[in-house]
Each structure stands twice: as structure tokens, then as C-alpha cells.
Design an enzyme around this catalytic site. Sequence first.
Site, mmCIF file in Angstrom:
data_model
loop_
_atom_site.group_PDB
_atom_site.id
_atom_site.type_symbol
_atom_site.label_atom_id
_atom_site.label_comp_id
_atom_site.label_asym_id
_atom_site.label_seq_id
_atom_site.Cartn_x
_atom_site.Cartn_y
_atom_site.Cartn_z
ATOM 1 C CG HIS A 137 26.021 49.834 20.393
ATOM 2 N ND1 HIS A 137 25.409 51.066 20.323
ATOM 3 C CD2 HIS A 137 25.028 48.921 20.251
ATOM 4 C CE1 HIS A 137 24.102 50.894 20.171
ATOM 5 N NE2 HIS A 137 23.848 49.617 20.130
ATOM 6 C CB SER A 338 29.561 34.798 25.426
ATOM 7 O OG SER A 338 28.475 35.316 24.699
HETATM 8 C C1 LIG Z 1 27.432 46.595 23.786
HETATM 9 C C2 LIG Z 1 26.289 47.551 23.668
HETATM 10 N N1 LIG Z 1 26.515 48.861 23.843
HETATM 11 C C3 LIG Z 1 25.532 49.777 23.744
HETATM 12 C C4 LIG Z 1 24.245 49.396 23.460
HETATM 13 C C5 LIG Z 1 23.196 50.457 23.315
HETATM 14 O O1 LIG Z 1 22.238 50.382 24.275
HETATM 15 P P1 LIG Z 1 20.799 51.080 24.031
HETATM 16 O O2 LIG Z 1 20.188 50.360 22.885
HETATM 17 O O3 LIG Z 1 20.125 50.845 25.358
HETATM 18 O O4 LIG Z 1 21.046 52.510 23.782
HETATM 19 C C6 LIG Z 1 23.949 48.039 23.257
HETATM 20 C C7 LIG Z 1 22.590 47.587 22.900
HETATM 21 O O5 LIG Z 1 22.327 46.527 22.457
HETATM 22 C C8 LIG Z 1 24.992 47.086 23.371
HETATM 23 O O6 LIG Z 1 24.779 45.771 23.186
#
Ligand SMILES: Cc1ncc(COP(=O)(O)O)c(C=O)c1O
Length: 385
Positions: A137, A338
Site C-alpha cells: 500500500h 481473492s
Molecule cells: C492493503 C491495504 N493496506 C492499507 C490500506 C490503507 O487503509 P486506510 O485507507 O484505511 O488507511 C489499504 C486501503 O485500501 C489497503 O488495501
Amino acid sequence: MVHLPAADDVRIPDDPTGSAGGPDQDLALLKDVAAQMLGERDHMLGFPVNLDFDYRPLADFLHVHGNNVGTPDAESEYHLHTKTFERAVVSFFARLAGDPDAFGYVTTGGTEGNLFGCYLGRERFPDAVLYASRTTHYSLPKIARLLRMDYEAVEVGADGAMDLGALRGRHRAHPGRPAVVVATIGTTTGGAEDDLAGIRGALADAGTDEVHLHSDAAFGGLIAALAPEPRPWAFESGADSLAVSGHKMLGAPFPCGIVLARTDQVETIRRPGIAVGSDDDTITGSRDAFTPLLLWYELRRLGRTGLKRRVGHCLATAQYAERRLREEGLHPERAPGSNTVLFDAPPAAVCARWNLLTVGDRAHLIAMPHVTVEHIDRLCADLRS
Ligand SMILES: Cc1ncc(COP(=O)(O)O)c(C=O)c1O
């Protein structure tokens, strides 16, 4: 598509007395925006959010200030809080994640959960290098900058998961240094899952056992845990901490999440008594007391069995979408287990109508709990016309 009012129609006056409109008109305007947003439930196919919930019975809490300041595990001097409910939510996720005694709290979302996990790792191993895959992310490189950690983006294999040989090679370039590794369980771009046990093995091969392994299970944690054939995602597979999203598989009107960590490790960051009489062991000071109530309410309603059914629904819908999109000649692909289906991006107008996220020439369809086979059939009808 939601049409928001023009800036001039929502400007806030210095003195509202005598200004045009008044509260009734403002409420009518807000009701219109809410109706438009609710209408999008019927077209939201491309984002990992669940729109299938109704928390209106909890409206009483909208006119009192609750605050779960400080540790979730003890009261503070502010007495309007919901920490008993927060602990019940944490306990549910801790049991699901394989360590019923884990520490945890309700966060503002996946990013805060990842920040907490990396911060904990950095405090345990101050000289650690932070590793995450290239498909991680976008919050991770930012977290590395916030924590001033050396950051390595590790190459991925054809399946989008972290290449363990590449991790080994990169860590060998940092001899003697510990590692904080973020494993993604369900990448946002295609649902790939990193191999937690393999990551520990690769780092051992590269000469370090000083490792903090954080599982970013924001998107895929509940799916991996509750799929007909559960997959590794949490403590039992070697994670020290993990983040799960609250607004994805569970559902909430705003972003939120849950972070968990091994209780003994959290001692490293805990500052006793300084948060309005409570220990400070969370990222933010004042903390939301409303979200734990929503999550508790929904979890009490669904239970583990209801969530499992929900995951089954999402996977069956994704499988149906894959078949239908193949029939349309749009070359769908889906990582095993998935709920994300990638396919050839349709024209921009169709993507906009169905809120489909596109990356390059591919579109994402994500079968979340509110998505049904009827949505897929209507999308396919649209694609044909
Ligand atoms: C794999 C992953 N990690 C982290 C996040 C971040 O989450 P947030 O948008 O709630 O901060 C997301 C959001 O889509 C995600 O898909």
C-alpha cells in the site's frame, strides 16, 4: 456519480443570522447529498468498501462526546468512553488472529494500523531497515519517511507477492542490521498475499533473527481467515503485529480499523499514566469512542459464522464475475481465493458509472458484501450496449 453543491452554496457565513436559507434549507441540501451517496450502493463495484450496513439505531451517540483516550485496557480520567466495547471488538479479532491475549485497539484505518506496527518494530529494533513489496500500500514509503527508516521496496513475483529471493538479497546488503518487514495480505492492486513464514525464513538465511513482522491485512485479513480454506495471515504464521480494516469486509460509514500486537512487545512503547491518567500506548491521544460501538454492534449481529457466510458470498460473486467477464471476452484474472477481478478496462463512461478503478489498461472489480450477481449482470449488459 455524486453531484456535490457548488462552493458558493456551501460557504460558511461569518454571521448566520439573516443569511439566506437557514437550517431547514441546509438539512434539505444534506439530505440530497446523502440520498445520492446511498444511491451509489447500486453502482459501487470497484473499491474495497462495504456499503451493506445500517447503524442508524446508534444515533443517540451522535449528541454526546465519547473519548477512549489512552490505552484501551484501562480507564482514563475522562469518564464518557466505550472501552469495554472496544476491548470486546479487539478480543474478537485477537481470537481470530490466533493470540487471544494480544494487545489491540480500534484505529482510524489501515494506515494508522501500519504506522503502529512499523513504529513498534522500529522501537524494538531502532536500527532496523523497513522492507515491503513493490505492490504494498502507498502508506508504507510514507511511514518509512515519518519514522526516518531506511526503506527497501522488494521485487514481486508474477503473482504480485513479495519475491523471497529478492528479500534475501536486499537484506544481505545490510549486514548486521535488524529488519521490520510489512507483509501484505491482500494487495489493493490484485489481492496477492505475501508468505509470512517464508519471509522469516528468508531473513534467517540472510543472517538475522532480529525481525519485526507486521501483517498488513487491511484488505485480505478477514478473507484469508474466513475463506472455506483459511490461509496464513496472522500470529500463528509468525506475525508480531497486524492491521485489519473495519470499513472493508465489516462495514462502517467512515474509515476505521483494528490493530493488534503481541502484548509483551507493546511494553516497549508504553508510557505509563501520561494520557489523561491512562497509559499511552496508541498512536493518537484522544480516540474515537463511537467506532468501537459500531463494530461491536455489527459483530454481535453477525458473529464469526455470519462473517464467514459474508466472505463466502463475496468469493462466489467474484467467481461469477470472472466467468461472466470471460464470456464478454475481457480476459479476467483473479488471484486464488481473492474477491478482486482484473479485466480489460471498458470505456471511461462505463468505468465512471460503476466506480471501477483502472490501473493502466485494466479495471478492478471487487466483490464486496453489497455486490450481488445482479450487479454483475447489469454491468455486463452495460458493457455490451
Ligand atoms: C492493503 C491495504 N493496506 C492499507 C490500506 C490503507 O487503509 P486506510 O485507507 O484505511 O488507511 C489499504 C486501503 O485500501 C489497503 O488495501
